[in-house]
Write a protein that holds these residues in place. Structure first.
Motif: not given
Length: 353
Positions: A8, A10, A25, A29, A36
């Motif tokens: 992911p 972010i 989030a 992750a 991440v």
């Protein structure tokens, strides 16, 4: 081209954004992937700082071999390590890692508390400032992890990583020669790699969180997926190709995984010579990277994190295999944890002691 690892992306910089949503989030992750991407807007760590750090890294590794040897790594995990000094996967590697590294510990009044090559003495204030920015950014992330995990108080992790207390946190410059080089940065000679040799053996990181900075086009980093497959981790994942700077890659270390009973994953990764690369990246060139390994204060006891989600999590450390250093749940300090891992990676260094 190879299929990249699904990690992911972010953005934690949005002003006025929902902090709880970003924190969730991040935790999701870290629990699923252990890695991440954090979009680097330049707010916390500037593009100028990163570019300057890579310039200093090139200067350091091009220093005469004698100067680097005078700064050789010690059991405090500070200093220079040459080709083959570190072996991150001793059970599988024929020889040590094909890389050079230089570990910077803390600075006092912009002066290193360890021997450093002459060429980078003038740059100490810049290195110290970059190290401080990395540590501040890690503490920002750790505060978000506290929020996302419902830790009470939410600044539990941030407080445990106080910059005013001694810790194992390290800023590391890394240099990996190209596969067909006869020497490393014109200094240390090494035997050309054979089939299955790696630039950095399969391993998981030791601390809480790691920040990794890389240069566009330089392949090599791979992570081990839950299915047992190795997948490349591109420098610029889709959607970030036109950003001013590549996103900062963040991964969970063993200490934070242990601390959270395995809820947050510490994912195994490696750096290869000939692994699959994504479009626009190559394994054939020399590779530079910079890592910041963030650790709690040395005397921090790794007792259960005060989080209902962590306490109720099953299937992490409880499933650890025998011979895994985390198979037995016990209270240790952050420094004891670090020393346990260092001794496995620098066996020859510790045997001399």
């Amino acid at each position: 081209m190879a299929e990249a690892a699904a990690i992911p992306i972010i953005d934690i910089s949005t002003e006025g954004g929902d902090q709880a949503e970003v924190a969730k989030a991040l935790v999701d992750a870290a629990a699923e992937h252990g890695f991440v991407y954090i979009k680097n807007t330049g707010k916390d760590i500037t593009l100028e700082q990163i570019e300057r750090a890579f310039e200093m890294s090139r200067t350091l590794f091009s220093s005469p071999i004698e100067e680097k040897q005078n700064c050789s790594i010690q059991t405090n995990n500070q200093g220079w390590s040459g080709m083959g000094t570190e072996t991150l996967d001793p059970k599988s590697q024929r020889v040590g890692d094909f890389k050079e590294a230089f570990n910077f510990g803390p600075f006092t009044n912009n002066q290193a508390n360890q021997p450093i090559p002459t060429a980078i003495i003038p740059y100490q204030p810049s290195i110290a400032a970059f190290r401080t920015s990395c540590n501040d950014f890690c503490r920002k992330l750790l505060h978000l992890f506290g929020i996302g995990l419902g830790v009470s108080p939410p600044d539990f992790f941030k407080t445990a990583h106080s910059p005013s207390l001694p810790s194992g946190s390290i800023l590391r410059f890394l240099y990996y020669p190209s596969p067909d080089s006869s020497s490393s940065s014109g200094s240390t000679s090494f035997t050309a790699p054979q089939a299955n040799d790696v630039r950095a053996g399969a391993h998981s990181d030791y601390g809480s969180v790691t920040l990794l900075f890389r240069l566009r086009g330089q392949a090599g980093l791979e992570l081990l997926t839950g299915s047992g497959a190795w997948k490349p981790v591109p420098v610029c994942p889709p959607g970030t190709e036109d950003d001013p700077a590549p996103p900062i890659l963040v991964n969970i270390g063993d200490l934070l995984s242990y601390w959270t009973n395995g809820l947050l994953r510490s994912t195994v990764h490696r750096v290869t010579f000939d692994g699959a690369a994504v479009e626009g990246e190559s394994n054939r060139e020399p590779r530079y990277s910079i890592a910041y390994f963030c650790h709690p204060a040395n005397e921090t006891k790794l007792t259960a994190v005060p989080s209902e989600r962590v306490r109720g999590f099953k299937g992490g450390l409880e499933d650890a295999k025998e011979e895994n250093p985390y198979a037995e749940r016990k209270v240790m300090t952050a420094d004891e944890h670090l020393q346990m891992r260092l001794q496995a990676s620098y066996l020859e260094l510790y045997e001399k002691k």
